[in-house]
Design an enzyme around this catalytic site. Sequence first.
Site, mmCIF file in Angstrom:
data_model
loop_
_atom_site.group_PDB
_atom_site.id
_atom_site.type_symbol
_atom_site.label_atom_id
_atom_site.label_comp_id
_atom_site.label_asym_id
_atom_site.label_seq_id
_atom_site.Cartn_x
_atom_site.Cartn_y
_atom_site.Cartn_z
ATOM 1 N N HIS A 119 38.477 39.284 39.430
ATOM 2 C CA HIS A 119 37.893 38.742 40.669
ATOM 3 C C HIS A 119 36.682 39.580 41.104
ATOM 4 C CE1 HIS A 119 38.821 36.368 44.609
ATOM 5 N NE2 HIS A 119 37.516 36.510 44.414
ATOM 6 N N ARG A 178 38.926 29.743 43.163
ATOM 7 C CA ARG A 178 40.141 30.451 43.581
ATOM 8 C C ARG A 178 41.234 30.093 42.583
ATOM 9 N NH1 ARG A 178 37.703 33.399 46.373
ATOM 10 N NH2 ARG A 178 37.820 33.727 48.616
ATOM 11 N N GLU A 210 46.830 37.240 42.709
ATOM 12 C CA GLU A 210 46.068 38.464 42.391
ATOM 13 C C GLU A 210 46.679 39.677 43.082
ATOM 14 O OE1 GLU A 210 42.023 37.646 43.472
ATOM 15 O OE2 GLU A 210 41.935 35.922 42.155
#
Length: 335
Positions: free
Chosen positions: A298, A251, A280
Amino acid sequence: MDCNGYHQENHDQNLFPKPKVLVLEPPPVFKYHEDKLSQKFHFLKAWDSPLPLDQFLTTHAHSVQAILSHGTCPVTTSTIRLLPSLGLIVTTSSGLNQIDLQECRRRGVSVAYAGSLFSADVADIAVGLLIDALRKISAGNRYVTQGLWANNGDFSLGSKLGGRKVGIVGLGSIGLEVGKRLEPFGCNILYSSRNKKSSVSYPYYSNVCELAANCEFLIICCELNDQTRHMINKEVLLALGKKGLIINVGRGAIIDEQEMVRCLMQGEIAGAGLDVFENEPHVPSELIALDNVVLSPHRAVHTEETLMALVELVIGNLEAFFSNKPLLSPVILDE
Ligand SMILES: O=CC(=O)O
């Protein structure tokens, strides 16, 4: 029919209406498989409603027994508290940092997740990002497509993967898959993890800074929680050193992103391969401008194949819940 009102052979929608499932934000699996999911469940789409979220939740408060969530969709204490009939949260992610697990535990709400479904895909991307950063594949692509090669430019040398010391941060299912992939390249694997693993003979470091000081590349594979937030800080990055590369498939917030940007810009570390970011989908413009950084949106977790498997897992978990059967991939909520 069982006590949750669910009927497996759900042919007559009037007699046996589809169970309602709340969706706060559209999960990626919806983009590809919404039709399949909607054959079985009636989705209450909060993001599609003109009502503010709280009002939407209050309107449906008593009919919502289950939520379908995903990796970047927060399920907060206040959401859970507005839903007195809630019994299950199914998330399409392996990571759980976006769900208030403490409130779930307190309320007796079960949680189901993707478990290790994506581990192999994530490990593939981790290794891909490492090779790309090391051998400058994306940078080489830019060099060719921008016409610099044809203009007699000088493309700098990459560096060898074989024989290098790779530190894996978090030796769970993803970290183990990364190790399995890097061993045949001739890499020496070291790791840090909450606990030493008896299943591997890789050198173990309880301290991530010591791991960084003893390896050449760091691959972040652990989960985000209170202990790991900004665990990769200035000290760790400096310990990794000027030739060090950092790869993140965990993460974004596990790394202090601002500090990493500063270290990259000042040459305190050599490069990075990043699939995840602190905020993000916003990526710091400095990272975008750097040629020694490989960026990915991602997507380490999702391939066509795993999304197919994921949709079956989501359906299986929801069906199990509405039929009062054991969940297929429950999260164990410790005391
Ligand atoms: O990042 C995605 C996940 O946690 O599955």
